[in-house]
Write a protein that holds these residues in place. Structure first.
Motif, PDB file in Angstrom:
ATOM      1  N   THR A 150      16.806  84.765  10.499  1.00  0.00           N
ATOM      2  CA  THR A 150      16.577  85.831   9.522  1.00  0.00           C
ATOM      3  C   THR A 150      17.231  85.552   8.171  1.00  0.00           C
ATOM      4  O   THR A 150      17.154  86.371   7.263  1.00  0.00           O
ATOM      5  CB  THR A 150      17.089  87.189  10.042  1.00  0.00           C
ATOM      6  OG1 THR A 150      18.519  87.123  10.209  1.00  0.00           O
ATOM      7  CG2 THR A 150      16.433  87.545  11.361  1.00  0.00           C
ATOM      8  N   HIS A 151      17.897  84.410   8.031  1.00  0.00           N
ATOM      9  CA  HIS A 151      18.456  83.995   6.742  1.00  0.00           C
ATOM     10  C   HIS A 151      18.641  82.492   6.777  1.00  0.00           C
ATOM     11  O   HIS A 151      18.648  81.873   7.844  1.00  0.00           O
ATOM     12  CB  HIS A 151      19.775  84.713   6.449  1.00  0.00           C
ATOM     13  CG  HIS A 151      20.801  84.554   7.536  1.00  0.00           C
ATOM     14  ND1 HIS A 151      21.679  83.500   7.592  1.00  0.00           N
ATOM     15  CD2 HIS A 151      21.073  85.316   8.622  1.00  0.00           C
ATOM     16  CE1 HIS A 151      22.460  83.617   8.646  1.00  0.00           C
ATOM     17  NE2 HIS A 151      22.108  84.711   9.307  1.00  0.00           N
ATOM     18  N   VAL A 152      18.784  81.888   5.612  1.00  0.00           N
ATOM     19  CA  VAL A 152      18.794  80.420   5.555  1.00  0.00           C
ATOM     20  C   VAL A 152      20.068  79.844   4.936  1.00  0.00           C
ATOM     21  O   VAL A 152      20.168  78.625   4.763  1.00  0.00           O
ATOM     22  CB  VAL A 152      17.558  79.890   4.782  1.00  0.00           C
ATOM     23  CG1 VAL A 152      16.279  80.208   5.550  1.00  0.00           C
ATOM     24  CG2 VAL A 152      17.504  80.461   3.375  1.00  0.00           C
ATOM     25  N   THR A 153      21.044  80.677   4.614  1.00  0.00           N
ATOM     26  CA  THR A 153      22.283  80.167   4.022  1.00  0.00           C
ATOM     27  C   THR A 153      22.979  79.180   4.956  1.00  0.00           C
ATOM     28  O   THR A 153      23.358  78.073   4.547  1.00  0.00           O
ATOM     29  CB  THR A 153      23.240  81.325   3.697  1.00  0.00           C
ATOM     30  OG1 THR A 153      22.585  82.262   2.845  1.00  0.00           O
ATOM     31  CG2 THR A 153      24.496  80.807   3.008  1.00  0.00           C
ATOM     32  N   GLY A 154      23.149  79.585   6.213  1.00  0.00           N
ATOM     33  CA  GLY A 154      23.792  78.701   7.178  1.00  0.00           C
ATOM     34  C   GLY A 154      22.991  77.451   7.437  1.00  0.00           C
ATOM     35  O   GLY A 154      23.558  76.356   7.667  1.00  0.00           O
TER      36      GLY A 154
END
Length: 219
Positions: free
Chosen positions: A141-145
């Motif tokens: 659900t997010h791509v920062t990591g």
């Protein structure tokens, strides 16, 4: 851990990232421009909102944060362990995610910000679902990591270490899915407004059905 996962996990991660990017795009394009699939920006806005003394806005942002947590808690209740195992309630989690998205649609259509809570809960549930079967490696659900991990891998490659090609491929698929999901969400939101949430809810139900049929065939 990724090397132990079945080959179809890449496709599943791509689809889930597509759903999350899609839902987040609708949250950002709708009223209040609220992200729902990740919490870093929301937590920052909450901090600035507390300083500015806007109580209603602070309540809204706290609700989004706690809803994501509640969604993740649902996955934690339904699923246990950090390995992918047939028979676990992945289908139940996906059905609940679909229902949360449809409830979000109902509220958002009437311009009630409570809808953001249900959309955030759906994303929290999905993110936790992927985490439980990947040993806390995959986030959808997010791509920062994901970008962080890719950066670490590239740095190690420059140092002469061997590149884990499957892991890199998986991360690139998640990034691509999230971006394409955002594009699809923007296009369909322009055409159908909040009714466009029917699409990701339908995808979740379809995946749940396929998983359920696979279980029956494997039994």
């Amino acid at each position: 851990m990724i090397s132990q996962l079945p080959k179809w996990v890449e496709f599943g991660a791509f689809i889930l990232a597509l759903v999350a990017g899609y839902v987040n795009a609708i949250g950002l394009l709708g009223f209040d421009h609220q992200s729902v699939s990740h919490l870093s920006g929301t937590a920052t806005l909450l901090g600035t909102g507390v300083y500015q003394g806007t109580l209603q806005n602070a309540f809204h942002l706290v609700g989004v944060l706690l809803s994501f947590l509640a969604g993740a808690s649902i996955a934690g209740f339904l699923l246990h362990g950090f390995t992918l195992k047939l028979g676990r309630h992945y289908d139940t989690a996906l059905v609940i995610e679909a229902l949360l998205l449809l409830v979000a649609l109902a509220f958002l259509y009437n311009e009630q910000f409570v809808g953001h809570f249900f959309a955030s809960a759906a994303c929290g549930l999905q993110n936790a679902l992927a985490t439980t079967y990947s040993g806390a490696i995959i986030r959808t659900t997010h791509v920062t990591g994901i970008f962080t991990d890719l950066g670490i891998m590239l740095g190690a490659l420059c140092r002469g270490e061997k590149l884990d090609t499957r892991k890199a491929k998986l991360f690139l698929l998640i990034i691509t899915g999230f971006i394409f999901g955002g594009t699809a969400g923007a296009i369909l939101f322009g055409m159908f407004q909040f009714f466009s949430l029917i699409a990701p809810a339908s995808v979740c139900l379809m995946i749940a059905l396929i998983y359920n049929l696979y279980l029956r065939k494997a039994a």
